[in-house]
Structures are given as C-alpha cells and as structure tokens.
Design a protein around this motif. Structure first.
Motif, short mmCIF file in Angstrom:
data_model
loop_
_atom_site.label_atom_id
_atom_site.label_comp_id
_atom_site.label_asym_id
_atom_site.label_seq_id
_atom_site.Cartn_x
_atom_site.Cartn_y
_atom_site.Cartn_z
N ILE A 256 0.86 -1.18 0.00
CA ILE A 256 0.00 0.00 0.00
C ILE A 256 0.90 1.23 0.00
N ALA A 257 0.75 2.07 -1.03
CA ALA A 257 1.58 3.27 -1.14
C ALA A 257 1.18 4.27 -0.06
N THR A 258 2.15 5.13 0.33
CA THR A 258 1.88 6.08 1.41
C THR A 258 0.80 7.10 1.02
N ASP A 259 0.63 7.35 -0.28
CA ASP A 259 -0.39 8.32 -0.69
C ASP A 259 -1.66 7.65 -1.20
N ASP A 260 -1.80 6.37 -0.90
CA ASP A 260 -2.99 5.64 -1.36
C ASP A 260 -4.10 5.76 -0.31
N THR B 65 -5.40 -5.15 -5.42
CA THR B 65 -5.01 -5.95 -6.57
C THR B 65 -5.26 -5.22 -7.88
N ASN B 66 -6.44 -4.57 -8.00
CA ASN B 66 -6.83 -4.01 -9.30
C ASN B 66 -6.72 -2.49 -9.40
N MET B 67 -6.59 -1.81 -8.26
CA MET B 67 -6.55 -0.35 -8.26
C MET B 67 -7.75 0.25 -8.99
N GLU B 68 -8.89 -0.35 -8.79
CA GLU B 68 -10.10 0.26 -9.32
C GLU B 68 -11.22 0.08 -8.31
N SER B 69 -12.29 0.88 -8.44
CA SER B 69 -13.37 0.86 -7.46
C SER B 69 -14.08 -0.48 -7.41
N PRO B 70 -14.25 -1.03 -6.21
CA PRO B 70 -14.97 -2.30 -6.09
C PRO B 70 -16.48 -2.05 -6.07
N THR B 71 -16.99 -1.49 -7.15
CA THR B 71 -18.40 -1.05 -7.20
C THR B 71 -19.37 -2.18 -6.86
N PHE B 72 -19.08 -3.36 -7.41
CA PHE B 72 -19.98 -4.48 -7.17
C PHE B 72 -20.09 -4.82 -5.68
N PHE B 73 -18.93 -5.01 -5.02
CA PHE B 73 -18.95 -5.34 -3.59
C PHE B 73 -19.58 -4.21 -2.79
N TRP C 14 -13.25 -6.23 3.83
CA TRP C 14 -12.14 -7.17 3.67
C TRP C 14 -11.93 -7.45 2.17
N TYR C 15 -13.03 -7.73 1.47
CA TYR C 15 -12.93 -8.00 0.03
C TYR C 15 -12.60 -6.75 -0.76
N MET C 16 -13.18 -5.62 -0.38
CA MET C 16 -12.97 -4.38 -1.14
C MET C 16 -11.52 -3.92 -1.03
N ARG C 17 -10.96 -4.09 0.17
CA ARG C 17 -9.57 -3.73 0.44
C ARG C 17 -8.67 -4.52 -0.49
N ASP C 18 -8.93 -5.82 -0.58
CA ASP C 18 -8.18 -6.72 -1.42
C ASP C 18 -8.34 -6.38 -2.90
N TYR C 19 -9.58 -6.16 -3.28
CA TYR C 19 -9.92 -5.86 -4.66
C TYR C 19 -9.20 -4.59 -5.11
N TRP C 20 -9.23 -3.60 -4.24
CA TRP C 20 -8.57 -2.33 -4.56
C TRP C 20 -7.05 -2.55 -4.67
N GLY D 279 -9.60 16.24 -6.03
CA GLY D 279 -9.26 14.95 -6.60
C GLY D 279 -9.41 13.79 -5.62
N LEU D 280 -9.95 14.08 -4.45
CA LEU D 280 -10.18 13.01 -3.47
C LEU D 280 -11.11 11.98 -4.11
N ALA D 281 -10.70 10.73 -4.08
CA ALA D 281 -11.45 9.71 -4.81
C ALA D 281 -12.82 9.45 -4.19
N MET D 282 -13.75 9.07 -5.05
CA MET D 282 -15.10 8.71 -4.63
C MET D 282 -15.09 7.65 -3.51
N ASP D 283 -14.15 6.71 -3.63
CA ASP D 283 -14.12 5.64 -2.62
C ASP D 283 -13.78 6.15 -1.23
N VAL D 284 -12.93 7.19 -1.16
CA VAL D 284 -12.60 7.74 0.16
C VAL D 284 -13.86 8.34 0.77
N ILE D 285 -14.64 9.05 -0.08
CA ILE D 285 -15.88 9.68 0.39
C ILE D 285 -16.86 8.60 0.89
#
Ligand SMILES: *C/C=C(C)/C=C/C=C(C)/C=C/C1=C(C)CCCC1(C)C
Length: 244
Positions: free
Chosen positions: A14-18, A76-84, A68-74, A209-215
């Motif tokens: 996990i990058a420090t700015d992630d 691995t894929n660096m994209e929004s886990p919209t489905f979960f 737990w799954y969303m953390r992993d999904y993010w 630029g704060l990502a939707m997922d953070v919100i």
C-alpha cells in the motif's frame, strides 16, 4: 528465488499516498471492532433491546466482511470495487431501515412501515448501481430516480408516519429517532456527493481529486458505526431508567 517470493507474496503493497487503500484498511478494522463491541454488549441492557443491538452488530459485521474483500480488490486491481460496494449497501441499508422499525415498535409501529422503508432503500440502491456501473451515460437519470427514493425515506422519517410514532413514544425513543433522522439527512447525503464526484464530467475533483471511494468509506464509518452507537445508547439509557 526473489521472483518466486514476489509471486507468492499474498499481501499487496500500500503506497503512502494511497488514501483509498488506507481507508479501506482502517474501515475494515473499525467495522470489525464495532461488531465485537455490539455483540459483546448484548447482556448490558434490557432484553427488549437485544434485537436492535443485534441488528447494529450485523450491519457493521456485514460491512467488515465486504471491506475485507474491497480492500483486497482495490489493492489488486486499483479500481473501485463497485460491485462489492453495492452488495454491502443492499444488505446493510435495509437493515438500517429495520432499525427504525425496531425502536418505534414500542409506539406500535407496523410492519408496513418497515416494508415501505426497505422498498424505498432498495429502489434507491438498485437505480444508483445502474447509474454507477451499468448505464454510465445516463448517470443523471438513475441518480435522479435514486435521489427521489432517498427523499421519500427522508420524508417518511422526518415528517411522515415514523415521525408520528416517535412523537407518540416520546422520551429516549424520540431523542434517538431524531438523531437517526439527522444521520439519514446529513450522513447519507455524503453518498450522492460521492456519486457526483465519481461521475465523469460532473464534479470530478471537487475535493481536490479526493477519490469517490474515500468519500464512501468515510460515509460508511460515520453512518454504520454512528448509527449503531445511537441505538446502543438508547438501549443503555432506557434500561437504566426502567430499573430506577
Ligand atoms: C452503510 C451504507 C449506507 C448508509 C449507504 C447509503 C447510500 C445512499 C444513501 C446512497 C444514495 C444515492 C443517491 C441518493 C443518489 C446517487 C446514487 C446513490 C446510490 C449513491
């Protein structure tokens, strides 16, 4: 050997700015801790509140598993886990509607109130999912329908039948109902803002630029844990008053 180790490494970096990765991680732990708290507190108040706190714990527990799954999904894929994300919501938001029903049961709330709120919340989330994941070009239309369902929920609890029941119940129940109403009006409003910030060409970048997922992650922590704590407080205070 090094390549081999890298390929079997099960924990992504996990990058420090992630901030997304970070809030998924912290969110997961917070939901787990809240669940343990709610479940283990089960014997500290009157029996009649047990189902309410059980539901509070289920809400945070279901969220913990999804995080737990969303953390992993993010990671691995660096994209929004919209489905979960939406599976989580479609399970937990109706449970929050059940929570309203449970605390108003003392004033004679009927199942129809619960069914109505659940129905509206499902419309809100299914249309939201269609706008966010399926029909991206019509995000405004689906967002609008979703927003109408959201306002119908707000109306029902602030001014409708639910409000009348809360007033009839009075005391601690009325107090708790009011706070939960504020959660829905202000806390839940975080999500449509996230939706707009995440829809291309709308308000992308309104939060620098704060990502939707953070919100969404911040919203979930406030709403699921906060909501549960209000119900917990009601159970504890109402039980001590009943003893006195
Ligand atoms: C624990 C999760 C909660 C409380 C989720 C709540 C989600 C909402 C209130 C979502 C609402 C939306 C709109 C009102 C319009 C745009 C689409 C949504 C689904 C983000």
């Amino acid at each position: 050997m090094e390549n081999f180790l890298a390929s079997v490494s099960l924990v992504a970096k996990i990058a420090t700015d992630d901030y997304v990765g970070f809030t998924f991680f912290v969110g997961c732990m917070a939901m787990m801790a809240a669940s343990a708290f709610f479940f283990l507190s089960m014997n500290s108040y009157d029996r009649k509140w047990r189902t309410s706190i059980l539901v509070s714990g289920l809400i945070t527990f279901i969220a913990a598993v999804h995080y737990w799954y969303m953390r992993d999904y993010w990671a691995t894929n660096m994209e929004s886990p919209t489905f979960f994300r939406y599976v989580d919501w479609i399970l937990t938001v109706p449970l929050m509607c059940v929570e309203f029903f449970l605390i108003l049961k003392v004033a004679g709330a009927k199942k129809s109130l619960m069914t109505k709120l659940i129905f509206l919340s499902v419309i809100m989330l299914v249309t939201g999912y269609l706008g966010e994941a399926v029909f991206r070009d019509q995000a405004w239309l689906w967002g609008l329908i979703s927003g109408i369902a959201y306002f119908a929920i707000v109306y029902e609890i602030w001014l409708g039948n639910a409000k009348k029941l809360a007033v009839a119940a009075g005391g601690e129940v009325l107090k708790a109902h009011k706070i939960l109403c504020w959660f829905v009006l202000v806390g839940w409003a975080i999500y449509p803002i996230g939706y707009m910030a995440g829809t291309p060409g709308w308000y992308e970048g309104i939060f620098g630029g704060l990502a939707m997922d953070v919100i969404y992650n911040v919203g979930d922590a406030i709403n699921k844990i906060g909501f549960g704590l209000v119900v917990y407080n009601l159970a504890v205070v109402a039980s001590t008053k009943a003893e006195a």
